[in-house]
Write an enzyme that holds these catalytic residues in place. Structure first.
Site, PDB file in Angstrom:
ATOM      1  CE  LYS A 149      -4.344  -1.610   1.233  1.00  0.00           C
ATOM      2  NZ  LYS A 149      -5.186  -1.933   2.043  1.00  0.00           N
ATOM      3  CE  LYS A 188     -13.868  -9.426   1.585  1.00  0.00           C
ATOM      4  NZ  LYS A 188     -13.071  -9.583   2.905  1.00  0.00           N
ATOM      5  CE  LYS A 200      -6.230 -10.467  -1.469  1.00  0.00           C
ATOM      6  NZ  LYS A 200      -6.712 -10.698  -0.122  1.00  0.00           N
TER       7      LYS A 200
END
Ligand code: ATP
Ligand code: LTN
Length: 329
Positions: free
Chosen positions: A111, A196, A193
């Site tokens: 991040k 969500k 990956k």
């Protein structure tokens, strides 16, 4: 009986990745282990969540846990915030974790590297809270997807450090990662990956997706121009991912699926994968609707919180005594 513990963040809807990498394994284990599973609602507010959405996602997550086969008679199912010891031990463990360790966490590093703005202190100390989640229950095993292995390893280091400093207190847990399906990749970008929190939702199948759109996402999954059905993860990651999904859900080996479709076009294989996925989603969604209609979620969570607290609060009490935080011994 050995104890197993895991959690899922209710950030958005649960995905096929969560199901294959984590949830369905919880279900398999609940007959042979004392299974403790929780909804990691504190973990999901490390990034802002719309309160209305969050509330809805919490209910859906519990209903989906049960719809996927978690049985409240066999497993302890609860909401993280219903057991106050998590936050308290999380703070104590943060005081036993070094900045260097947190700086090495891949999820945090990724991040930072992406230049994400507005990262919170909660996101940074997240692995300490996760360690608390696990250590409060003296869990022997932690079934997770591949991306969480590093966090469980940090949890082991923290537990060992605490035991060395203050005397034997915590069981040092082991991560448990399934051989097939530990990292399901995005259908639109097989180098990432399935997540969500992906910006577009083309690459992600949600457990509550309508079957038509789930099928469409699979049929338009990114593959390659090689044109041969075989297992070559490096050069054909999209195809490999589809075969892995079908293998995880059908119980067939990946080789067996390749044998059946060798010499065929990708379209035929995709249609098979879509059939397998949609059959599984349909079963889950039917049960999900029954559970929502039966209004049993509150009762399950209340009972789960009582059982969980009785274990967690005892561990926290012992920890506080060992550290010298209590006047009485
Ligand atoms: P995000 O997608 O926002 O990164 P997440 O789905 O990884 O979040 P959780 O919901 O807490 O975060 O994950 C719950 C469990 O599902 C974890 O054990 C995680 O390793 C597993 N998991 C998540 N995505 C995948 C995936 N694509 N393949 C396999 N396992 C996964
Ligand atoms: N960090 C995990 C969710 C999670 C968890 C846990 C998993 C929070 N606490 C304890 C296993 C054990 C995630 O983001 N997937």
């Amino acid at each position: 009986m050995k104890r197993m513990l895991s959690g899922i963040k209710p950030t958005g809807q649960l995905t096929l990745g969560n199901y294959i990498g984590a949830l369905r394994n919880f279900v398999k284990y609940q007959d042979d282990y004392e299974m403790v599973v929780f909804i990691a609602n504190l973990h999901c507010i490390t990034e802002y969540q719309d309160p209305e959405d969050l509330r809805k996602n919490l209910t859906d997550a519990v209903a989906l846990y049960m719809a996927c086969g978690l049985d409240p008679e066999k497993s302890v199912i609860f909401l993280q915030t219903d057991v106050h010891s998590h936050a308290e031990l999380g703070y104590i463990l943060a005081c036993n974790t070094y900045l260097g360790e947190l700086n090495r966490m891949t999820q945090f590093k990724d991040k930072t590297a992406k230049g994400e703005k507005n990262m919170t202190a909660g996101l940074y100390t997240y692995p300490c809270l996760m360690a608390a989640d696990i250590l409060l229950y003296n869990a022997n095993y932690v079934p997770v997807g591949e991306d969480q292995k590093q966090h469980v390893e940090l949890c082991r280091d923290i537990a060992q450090r605490f035991n060395n400093r203050y005397g034997e207190t915590f069981v040092v847990p082991e991560p448990l990662i399934a051989k097939v399906g530990a990292r399901i990749m995005s259908l639109s970008d097989p180098s990432k990956k399935m997540s969500k929190s992906e910006e577009t939702n083309k690459g992600c199948i949600y457990l509550l997706d309508d079957l038509k759109s789930a099928r469409k996402k699979i049929m338009s999954a990114v593959t390659d121009s090689v044109g041969i059905i075989q297992l070559d993860k490096e050069n054909q990651p999209g195809l490999y991912n589809l075969i892995e999904i079908a293998s995880a859900l059908s119980g067939r080996s990946m080789e067996d699926i390749v044998d059946e479709f060798s010499g065929e076009g990708y379209g035929k294989l995709k249609a098979y994968v879509a059939d397998v996925v949609c059959a599984e989603l349909e079963k889950i969604q039917n049960r999900y609707r029954e559970i929502i209609e039966s209004h049993q979620i509150e009762k399950v969570l209340n009972e789960g919180a009582l059982k969980a607290s009785s274990i967690a609060d005892r561990t926290l009490e012992e920890v506080k005594k060992k550290i010298g935080l209590e006047i009485k011994y």
